[in-house]
Design an enzyme around this catalytic site. Sequence first.
Site, PDB file in Angstrom:
ATOM      1  N   GLY A 104       0.806  -1.222   0.000  1.00 43.40           N
ATOM      2  CA  GLY A 104       0.000   0.000   0.000  1.00 43.40           C
ATOM      3  C   GLY A 104       0.838   1.271   0.000  1.00 43.40           C
ATOM      4  N   ASN A 105       1.989   1.228   0.691  1.00 43.41           N
ATOM      5  CA  ASN A 105       2.799   2.447   0.783  1.00 43.41           C
ATOM      6  C   ASN A 105       3.415   2.844  -0.567  1.00 43.41           C
ATOM      7  OD1 ASN A 105       4.337  -0.012   1.359  1.00 43.41           O
ATOM      8  ND2 ASN A 105       6.078   1.376   1.431  1.00 43.41           N
ATOM      9  N   LYS A 163     -14.158  -8.017   7.111  1.00 45.70           N
ATOM     10  CA  LYS A 163     -13.430  -6.848   6.586  1.00 45.70           C
ATOM     11  C   LYS A 163     -14.333  -5.610   6.586  1.00 45.70           C
ATOM     12  CE  LYS A 163      -9.538  -6.002   4.285  1.00 45.70           C
ATOM     13  NZ  LYS A 163      -8.316  -6.007   5.032  1.00 45.70           N
ATOM     14  N   LYS A 221      -4.694  -9.194  -0.864  1.00 46.34           N
ATOM     15  CA  LYS A 221      -3.852  -8.945  -2.042  1.00 46.34           C
ATOM     16  C   LYS A 221      -2.648  -9.883  -2.110  1.00 46.34           C
ATOM     17  CE  LYS A 221      -0.979  -5.817  -1.246  1.00 46.34           C
ATOM     18  NZ  LYS A 221       0.305  -5.752  -0.534  1.00 46.34           N
ATOM     19  N   LYS A 262       1.503 -11.910   4.838  1.00 52.65           N
ATOM     20  CA  LYS A 262       2.583 -11.906   3.842  1.00 52.65           C
ATOM     21  C   LYS A 262       3.425 -13.179   3.961  1.00 52.65           C
ATOM     22  CE  LYS A 262       2.783  -6.889   3.994  1.00 52.65           C
ATOM     23  NZ  LYS A 262       1.788  -6.665   2.951  1.00 52.65           N
TER      24      LYS A 262
HETATM   25  P1  ADP Z   1       1.476  -3.285   3.117  1.00 51.20           P
HETATM   26  O1  ADP Z   1       0.836  -1.962   2.939  1.00 51.20           O
HETATM   27  O2  ADP Z   1       2.719  -3.453   2.324  1.00 51.20           O
HETATM   28  O3  ADP Z   1       0.535  -4.452   3.040  1.00 51.20           O
HETATM   29  P2  ADP Z   1       1.505  -3.533   6.051  1.00 51.20           P
HETATM   30  O4  ADP Z   1       1.661  -2.270   6.819  1.00 51.20           O
HETATM   31  O5  ADP Z   1       0.176  -4.183   5.982  1.00 51.20           O
HETATM   32  O6  ADP Z   1       2.099  -3.249   4.586  1.00 51.20           O
HETATM   33  O7  ADP Z   1       2.564  -4.627   6.607  1.00 51.20           O
HETATM   34  C1  ADP Z   1       3.955  -4.360   6.712  1.00 51.20           C
HETATM   35  C2  ADP Z   1       4.314  -3.884   8.119  1.00 51.20           C
HETATM   36  O8  ADP Z   1       4.221  -4.952   9.053  1.00 51.20           O
HETATM   37  C3  ADP Z   1       5.732  -3.401   8.287  1.00 51.20           C
HETATM   38  O9  ADP Z   1       5.909  -2.085   7.857  1.00 51.20           O
HETATM   39  C4  ADP Z   1       5.950  -3.537   9.814  1.00 51.20           C
HETATM   40  O10 ADP Z   1       5.645  -2.318  10.451  1.00 51.20           O
HETATM   41  C5  ADP Z   1       4.898  -4.557  10.238  1.00 51.20           C
HETATM   42  N1  ADP Z   1       5.413  -5.777  10.871  1.00 51.20           N
HETATM   43  C6  ADP Z   1       4.703  -6.497  11.755  1.00 51.20           C
HETATM   44  N2  ADP Z   1       5.391  -7.561  12.183  1.00 51.20           N
HETATM   45  C7  ADP Z   1       6.587  -7.545  11.542  1.00 51.20           C
HETATM   46  C8  ADP Z   1       7.743  -8.397  11.561  1.00 51.20           C
HETATM   47  N3  ADP Z   1       7.790  -9.492  12.333  1.00 51.20           N
HETATM   48  N4  ADP Z   1       8.784  -8.089  10.760  1.00 51.20           N
HETATM   49  C9  ADP Z   1       8.738  -6.973   9.981  1.00 51.20           C
HETATM   50  N5  ADP Z   1       7.679  -6.129   9.929  1.00 51.20           N
HETATM   51  C10 ADP Z   1       6.607  -6.396  10.704  1.00 51.20           C
HETATM   52 MG    MG Z   2      -1.285  -4.634   4.352  1.00 52.46          MG
END
Ligand code: ADP
Ligand code: MG
Length: 311
Positions: A11-12, A127, A211, A273
């Site tokens: 998303g970022n 959701k 996604k 993920k």
């Molecule tokens: P996206 O928008 O890419 O789906 P999310 O914000 O949903 O991203 O997920 C990624 C985030 O998950 C990272 O930026 C981090 O802050 C967080 N995160 C949670 N647990 C972990 C972990 N064990 N290792 C790394 N990041 C983590």
């Molecule tokens: Mg996400």
Amino acid sequence: MKKQLVIALGGNALGNTPDEQKQAVLAAANHIASLVKDGYKIVIVHGNGPQVGMINLAFELAYQQNSNVSSMPFAECCGMSQGYIGFHLQNALQNTFLEQGMTTHVSTAITQVIVDQNDPAFRHPTKPVGLFYSEEAAKEIEQAKGYTFVEDSGRGFRRVVPSPEPVDIKEKGTIRCLMENGDVVIACGGGGIPVYRENGMLHSVDAVIDKDKAAAKLADVISADTFIILTAVPRVAINFGKPEQKWLERITVAEAKRYIAEGHFAPGSMLPKVEAAIKFVESRPGREAIITSLENAYKAVNEDNGTIICS
Ligand code: ADP
Ligand code: MG
């Protein structure tokens, strides 16, 4: 043989407004261009959380103002978000390629993702989407439209839709064909438009497919070599955010599963993920998945950087 990559863009990489998005996709385009130059064949899957929320909200607000405006099903909102995000990515990638003297074409596939009508997720929608309503208004809409509403942490009542598992990708043949032809393909945006099969026909359903899960399924069914999830961090960590935090380099599926069981990955962010990465790696021997950041993507693919999950 050149490698085929399915890249899930976090998303970022898209920002929160159309203007932010136009800027953000340019950065993404530059990183993708480096991989294309190296001969990688690429399919991009993007998220759509804020975008589909904005589209859905616009129709709900318009409907509140004027009941002649027809309400817009959530599946259609997803289709619209695929179109407009695809356009931005397509435009930024194409301009970047032209600027760098490359002849690569870019195409966007509006993608339907097949789900199972009997998926237990349909009995437990989770959701939240759209506006907050009073209890009364929520009940009225529930009656009229059969939507499900839940109370959302003291802020009012909000519609929830199911989040079923992706079973297959309807347009996989087209996507594979375009990729083999050398196009960079944008597909399965926002996890894809959820459809189910009934009497041989496909029907859309208001739901949201994760996604990263949809991207893993796409990577599997088009036989990609590597599945890459790009997010805000260059690596996955155990003890994330704690003093004893440790970034992970190369881990096996068995190790990843152990870390999941120990609760190292936050549900709703890193957990889905890692789960999606495991699904892809398990789908055929020899496959690898990478979790890293956009900035680190090139290094991750070429120099084993990022967190690599292998069998
Ligand atoms: P996206 O928008 O890419 O789906 P999310 O914000 O949903 O991203 O997920 C990624 C985030 O998950 C990272 O930026 C981090 O802050 C967080 N995160 C949670 N647990 C972990 C972990 N064990 N290792 C790394 N990041 C983590
Ligand atoms: Mg996400």
